[in-house]
Design a protein around this motif. Structure first.
Motif, PDB file in Angstrom:
ATOM      1  N   ARG A  80       0.849  -1.196   0.000  1.00 45.42           N
ATOM      2  CA  ARG A  80       0.000   0.000   0.000  1.00 45.42           C
ATOM      3  C   ARG A  80       0.881   1.240   0.000  1.00 45.42           C
ATOM      4  N   THR A  81       0.401   2.280  -0.630  1.00 43.81           N
ATOM      5  CA  THR A  81       1.147   3.533  -0.609  1.00 43.81           C
ATOM      6  C   THR A  81       1.107   4.112   0.801  1.00 43.81           C
ATOM      7  N   VAL A  82       1.857   5.201   0.983  1.00 41.07           N
ATOM      8  CA  VAL A  82       1.846   5.907   2.264  1.00 41.07           C
ATOM      9  C   VAL A  82       0.404   6.302   2.607  1.00 41.07           C
TER      10      VAL A  82
ATOM     11  N   TYR B 235       5.649   4.097  -1.967  1.00 45.19           N
ATOM     12  CA  TYR B 235       5.468   2.877  -1.176  1.00 45.19           C
ATOM     13  C   TYR B 235       6.504   2.858  -0.052  1.00 45.19           C
ATOM     14  N   PRO B 236       6.238   2.114   1.024  1.00 44.11           N
ATOM     15  CA  PRO B 236       7.156   2.125   2.170  1.00 44.11           C
ATOM     16  C   PRO B 236       8.620   1.890   1.802  1.00 44.11           C
ATOM     17  N   TYR B 237       8.904   0.996   0.821  1.00 40.66           N
ATOM     18  CA  TYR B 237      10.307   0.716   0.500  1.00 40.66           C
ATOM     19  C   TYR B 237      11.015   1.925  -0.111  1.00 40.66           C
ATOM     20  N   GLN B 238      10.236   2.909  -0.557  1.00 46.92           N
ATOM     21  CA  GLN B 238      10.833   4.102  -1.181  1.00 46.92           C
ATOM     22  C   GLN B 238      11.108   5.205  -0.152  1.00 46.92           C
ATOM     23  N   LEU B 239      10.858   4.914   1.130  1.00 47.56           N
ATOM     24  CA  LEU B 239      11.018   5.932   2.165  1.00 47.56           C
ATOM     25  C   LEU B 239      12.253   5.666   3.017  1.00 47.56           C
ATOM     26  N   SER B 240      12.723   6.707   3.704  1.00 51.81           N
ATOM     27  CA  SER B 240      13.798   6.512   4.677  1.00 51.81           C
ATOM     28  C   SER B 240      13.178   5.924   5.950  1.00 51.81           C
ATOM     29  N   GLY B 241      14.050   5.455   6.857  1.00 54.79           N
ATOM     30  CA  GLY B 241      13.563   4.866   8.105  1.00 54.79           C
ATOM     31  C   GLY B 241      12.716   5.850   8.907  1.00 54.79           C
ATOM     32  N   GLY B 242      13.201   7.097   8.973  1.00 54.08           N
ATOM     33  CA  GLY B 242      12.481   8.112   9.741  1.00 54.08           C
ATOM     34  C   GLY B 242      11.106   8.405   9.153  1.00 54.08           C
TER      35      GLY B 242
END
Ligand SMILES: Nc1ncnc2c1ncn2[C@@H]1O[C@H](COP(=O)(O)OP(=O)(O)OP(=O)(O)O)[C@@H](O)[C@H]1O
Ligand SMILES: [Mg+2]
Length: 277
Positions: A103-105, A143-150
């Motif tokens: 799922r997207t953000v 999508y979550p994999y495209q984000l930084s940890g923060g």
């Protein structure tokens, strides 16, 4: 209605009331006494931080309030009623943000709202506005994999915060895996979100600086077995200045108390256990 009854009706009770709570886990070599005689109240809209050394029962208490663990004895009341299990009235954020990878953000934040049968358009509007507040307006379609940890942690906080019926937010070291600078940014987003839309928050951390920055009140727990150590009110106006004298004085006071609790020879520390009636 008498004056007394009117006054009672107007004064909301605590969101959480724990009475004589004990909890034991079955370990490999016997029972582990995780919580002992815990008594406390969390009033509406309070931001309570729980700190204490590893193993003192912080997560256990949070899981009991979340309805994921049933205490061995004693009572835990949520708005006056015993907790029977997890529910949509509590938003939970754990140390590792558990996001749906597919799922997207925006989709992640909308999900909980859709589960609560909130109309699609309203769910979208609410999810978007919370994501804007936590600074993720520009990545809503990633999508979550495209984000930084923060960023992933911010999505997890936004998802919990978006739940309109979640008057109580339970957070277990949500930012502890984040580097110091990003953690401070996340703390600022959290303070900002909380200031705009106040909820009751039970926030577990082992970071004294974080607790003094965020909390209205800090509960310092003592280990072996886990129990109430001492409550510290934090009467410093927000946004708080980490360099101020009062901020650092309180940090020092809590640090000293924590060391005293860890010292088995300190009789004064052991006599100072505060009990809330
Ligand atoms: N599922 C479990 N089974 C057995 N023992 C457990 C379980 N969960 C926790 N414990 C034990 O209960 C005690 C309290 O654990 P808890 O996770 O509540 O501590 P904590 O204060 O959150 O620690 P930390 O700061 O390391 O997260 C510890 O001794 C722990 O080993
Ligand atoms: Mg824990």
């Amino acid at each position: 209605m008498s004056d007394v009854m009117v006054a009672a009706a107007k004064t909301p009770g605590p969101v959480i009331r724990a009475e004589n709570v004990d909890h034991y886990y079955e370990g490999q070599s016997g029972w582990i006494h995780a919580l002992s005689d815990l008594n406390l109240e969390i009033p509406p809209k309070e931001f309570l931080c729980v700190i204490g050394p590893s193993g003192c029962g912080k997560s256990t208490f949070l899981k009991i309030v979340a309805g994921l663990v049933q205490q061995s004895s004693g009572k835990v009341l949520l708005n006056g009623a015993p907790i029977a299990g997890p529910g949509p009235d509590r938003g939970i954020v754990f140390q590792e943000p558990a996001l749906f990878a597919w799922r997207t953000v925006l989709g992640n934040v909308e999900f909980g709202l859709q589960m609560q049968k909130i109309p699609k358009a309203e769910a979208k509007r609410r999810a978007q506005s919370i994501l804007e507040i936590v600074g993720l307006g520009h990545v809503m379609n990633l999508y979550p994999y495209q984000l930084s940890g923060g960023m992933r942690h911010r999505v997890a906080v936004a998802r919990a915060w978006a739940l309109p019926n979640a008057d109580l937010l339970l957070m277990d070291e949500p930012f502890s895996a984040i580097d110091a600078i990003n953690r401070m940014t996340l703390q600022d987003y959290l303070v900002d979100t909380w200031t705009r839309e106040r909820r009751t928050v039970l926030y577990v951390t082992h970071d004294i600086d974080e607790a003094v920055y965020l909390a209205d009140r800090i509960l310092l727990m003592r280990p072996s077995p886990g129990r109430i150590g001492r409550f510290f009110p934090v009467d410093i106006p927000r946004p708080r200045d980490r360099n101020s004298v009062e901020f650092n004085a309180l940090k020092m006071q809590i640090t000293e108390e924590m060391h005293r609790f860890a010292d088995p020879s300190d009789e004064a520390a052991h006599a100072s256990q505060e009990v809330i009636a």
